[in-house]
Scaffold this active site. Structure first.
Site, PDB file in Angstrom:
ATOM      1  N   HIS A  93      13.278  32.075   1.990  1.00 47.48           N
ATOM      2  CA  HIS A  93      11.990  31.398   1.805  1.00 47.48           C
ATOM      3  C   HIS A  93      11.033  31.813   2.906  1.00 47.48           C
ATOM      4  CE1 HIS A  93      14.805  28.824   4.022  1.00 47.48           C
ATOM      5  NE2 HIS A  93      13.781  28.405   4.733  1.00 47.48           N
ATOM      6  N   HIS A  97       7.732  30.783   4.956  1.00 49.14           N
ATOM      7  CA  HIS A  97       6.861  29.653   5.301  1.00 49.14           C
ATOM      8  C   HIS A  97       5.424  30.157   5.436  1.00 49.14           C
ATOM      9  CE1 HIS A  97      10.125  26.825   6.709  1.00 49.14           C
ATOM     10  NE2 HIS A  97      10.776  27.970   6.883  1.00 49.14           N
TER      11      HIS A  97
HETATM   12  P1  AMP Z   1      14.313  26.691   7.211  1.00 51.45           P
HETATM   13  O1  AMP Z   1      14.600  25.912   8.453  1.00 51.45           O
HETATM   14  O2  AMP Z   1      13.514  27.923   7.455  1.00 51.45           O
HETATM   15  O3  AMP Z   1      15.569  26.943   6.406  1.00 51.45           O
HETATM   16  O4  AMP Z   1      13.351  25.771   6.342  1.00 51.45           O
HETATM   17  C1  AMP Z   1      13.769  24.986   5.262  1.00 51.45           C
HETATM   18  C2  AMP Z   1      12.578  24.159   4.857  1.00 51.45           C
HETATM   19  O5  AMP Z   1      12.838  23.606   3.585  1.00 51.45           O
HETATM   20  C3  AMP Z   1      12.289  22.992   5.805  1.00 51.45           C
HETATM   21  O6  AMP Z   1      10.971  23.126   6.323  1.00 51.45           O
HETATM   22  C4  AMP Z   1      12.428  21.763   4.905  1.00 51.45           C
HETATM   23  O7  AMP Z   1      11.488  20.770   5.196  1.00 51.45           O
HETATM   24  C5  AMP Z   1      12.222  22.346   3.523  1.00 51.45           C
HETATM   25  N1  AMP Z   1      12.854  21.609   2.431  1.00 51.45           N
HETATM   26  C6  AMP Z   1      14.114  21.149   2.376  1.00 51.45           C
HETATM   27  N2  AMP Z   1      14.361  20.541   1.201  1.00 51.45           N
HETATM   28  C7  AMP Z   1      13.198  20.631   0.484  1.00 51.45           C
HETATM   29  C8  AMP Z   1      12.802  20.177  -0.802  1.00 51.45           C
HETATM   30  N3  AMP Z   1      13.632  19.511  -1.613  1.00 51.45           N
HETATM   31  N4  AMP Z   1      11.536  20.425  -1.208  1.00 51.45           N
HETATM   32  C9  AMP Z   1      10.675  21.089  -0.406  1.00 51.45           C
HETATM   33  N5  AMP Z   1      10.989  21.541   0.821  1.00 51.45           N
HETATM   34  C10 AMP Z   1      12.238  21.312   1.267  1.00 51.45           C
END
Ligand code: AMP
Ligand code: ZN
Length: 137
Positions: A98, A100
């Site tokens: 993903h 950001h």
């Molecule tokens: P990372 O630390 O780069 O893996 O970021 C994962 C991101 O996914 C975090 O910023 C979370 O807030 C976000 N996240 C987790 N679950 C969900 C969800 N169900 N919908 C939207 N964002 C999510």
């Protein structure tokens, strides 16, 4: 299917979707670092960036580029910090690639990408450059 992002892609888990096409889905982060924090994910479940198929990689980056201006303008932001936690050791918490996109404003209190590194540099640039070039296929 246990991956939360696969479930969002499949429509099984609700999310605030901002873009959806045949390769990529983009939605708002549920715990935003700033208003307008968007996540862009490939439809296919791939844990790390280097494992993406070329087509998915192209689509992912094209979508990031396509979203950068609308995200910034929708929030009245001055810029966006765009980044990937790539691998568990980097803080990646969800093992589905993903990107950001986080809107930024002057004086918003956040740092640049440089601020996350303590700069523990041990090796000379030519040595590092050669090591990387040796591994390129
Ligand atoms: P990372 O630390 O780069 O893996 O970021 C994962 C991101 O996914 C975090 O910023 C979370 O807030 C976000 N996240 C987790 N679950 C969900 C969800 N169900 N919908 C939207 N964002 C999510
Ligand atoms: Zn997944």
């Amino acid at each position: 299917m246990s991956c939360i992002f696969c479930r969002i892609v499949a429509g099984e888990v609700p999310a605030e979707i901002v873009l959806r096409d045949s390769e990529v889905v983009a939605f708002l982060d549920v715990q935003p670092l700033a208003d307008g924090h968007v996540l862009v994910v490939p439809r296919a479940h791939v844990a790390q960036l280097e494992d993406l198929e070329p087509r998915a990689a192209d689509a992912l980056f094209r979508t990031v580029v396509r979203l950068a201006r609308p995200v910034r303008e929708a929030l009245g932001a001055a810029g966006t910090t765009i980044g990937v936690n790539n691998g568990e050791a980097t803080g990646q918490t969800i093992a589905h690639v993903h990107v950001h996109i986080v809107p930024r404003w002057p004086g918003d209190g956040a740092g640049s990408i440089h601020t996350i590194f303590p700069r523990h540099i041990k090796r000379k640039l030519p040595e590092v450059g050669a090591a990387i070039r040796d591994r390129m296929t």
